[in-house]
Scaffold this active site. Structure first.
Site: not given
Length: 241
Positions: A120, A215, A217
């Site tokens: 990001c 993202h 994660e």
């Protein structure tokens, strides 16, 4: 016990952390967990760039202790960092010290071929460090990519396609800015349906490098495709150590 490569992750300044009673430096738990699941040892790196300047030699020395670098998400980069003459009203959470530190980390990691994953804001930092520019705002509600999941198409033959094992992923996004002009040596290797740049790779680079706008994660704990991105970073760190 298997050696866990040290993965440096610069912290983000947080003004309010009630449980700690004071402002703090933080990293997202999901990011830390994804690196740990991959077999890495996530280590928080203190952002240090007093008065918005950095000593390249200091940053180089600090990075030399680590096996890889992960540049995470965060607030917007100051527009003057990429030569913009004006600041859009939507720009938020600009921190000059964070900008200076992250930009120098990116330059030093790339120069030393240290394995580098940028997520990001991290992608935007790398793009800026290599002379690229950003769209300061995507146009507000209905156009920005905040709190949405959407399909991302990956370029055939790209490192990202090889890592994930697919040509399309579901990206979890939280951003209102995106790449305008790509930095020197960067190639776009993934896009959203609206054309937003979602990943870039270096066309000529000796080390391991990947930058994604979404993202991974956020969903890596339940989506093996996203977790493979962190697995690849740690694998590259272990091989480079």
């Amino acid at each position: 016990m298997t050696h866990r490569p040290l993965i440096a992750i610069p912290a983000r300044f947080a003004a309010t952390t009630s449980a700690l009673r004071h402002a703090a430096e933080v990293n997202a738990r999901a990011l830390i967990d994804a690196v740990w699941r991959a077999g890495g040892e996530p280590v928080t790196l203190h952002p240090h760039a007093p008065e918005g300047t950095t000593d390249p030699a200091e940053v180089r020395a600090r990075l030399s202790r680590f096996d890889a670098l992960l540049l995470p998400g965060g607030g917007d980069i100051a527009p003057h960092r990429y030569g913009a003459p004006h600041i859009h009203e939507a720009v938020y959470d600009v921190d000059d010290e964070q900008d200076a530190f992250d930009l120098e980390l990116a330059r030093q990691a790339l120069a030393s071929a240290l394995p580098l994953l940028a997520v990001c804001r991290g992608l935007q930092v790398v793009n800026t460090a290599l002379g690229g520019t950003l769209h300061q705002d995507m146009g507000g509600p209905g156009h920005e990519h905040r709190n949405v999941r959407h399909p991302v198409s990956l370029a055939p033959g790209s490192a990202l396609t090889r890592i994930t094992g697919t040509d399309k992923v579901e990206g979890s996004c939280y951003h209102h800015q995106h790449v305008d002009r790509t930095g020197e040596g960067l190639a776009v290797t993934a896009r959203a349906a609206d054309g937003t740049v979602e990943a870039v790779e270096l066309t000529r680079h000796d080390g391991w490098f990947l930058a994604v706008q979404w993202h991974p994660e956020d969903t890596a704990h339940e989506d093996a495709t996203q977790q493979r991105i962190f697995d690849a970073l740690v694998r590259a760190a272990r091989e480079a150590a």
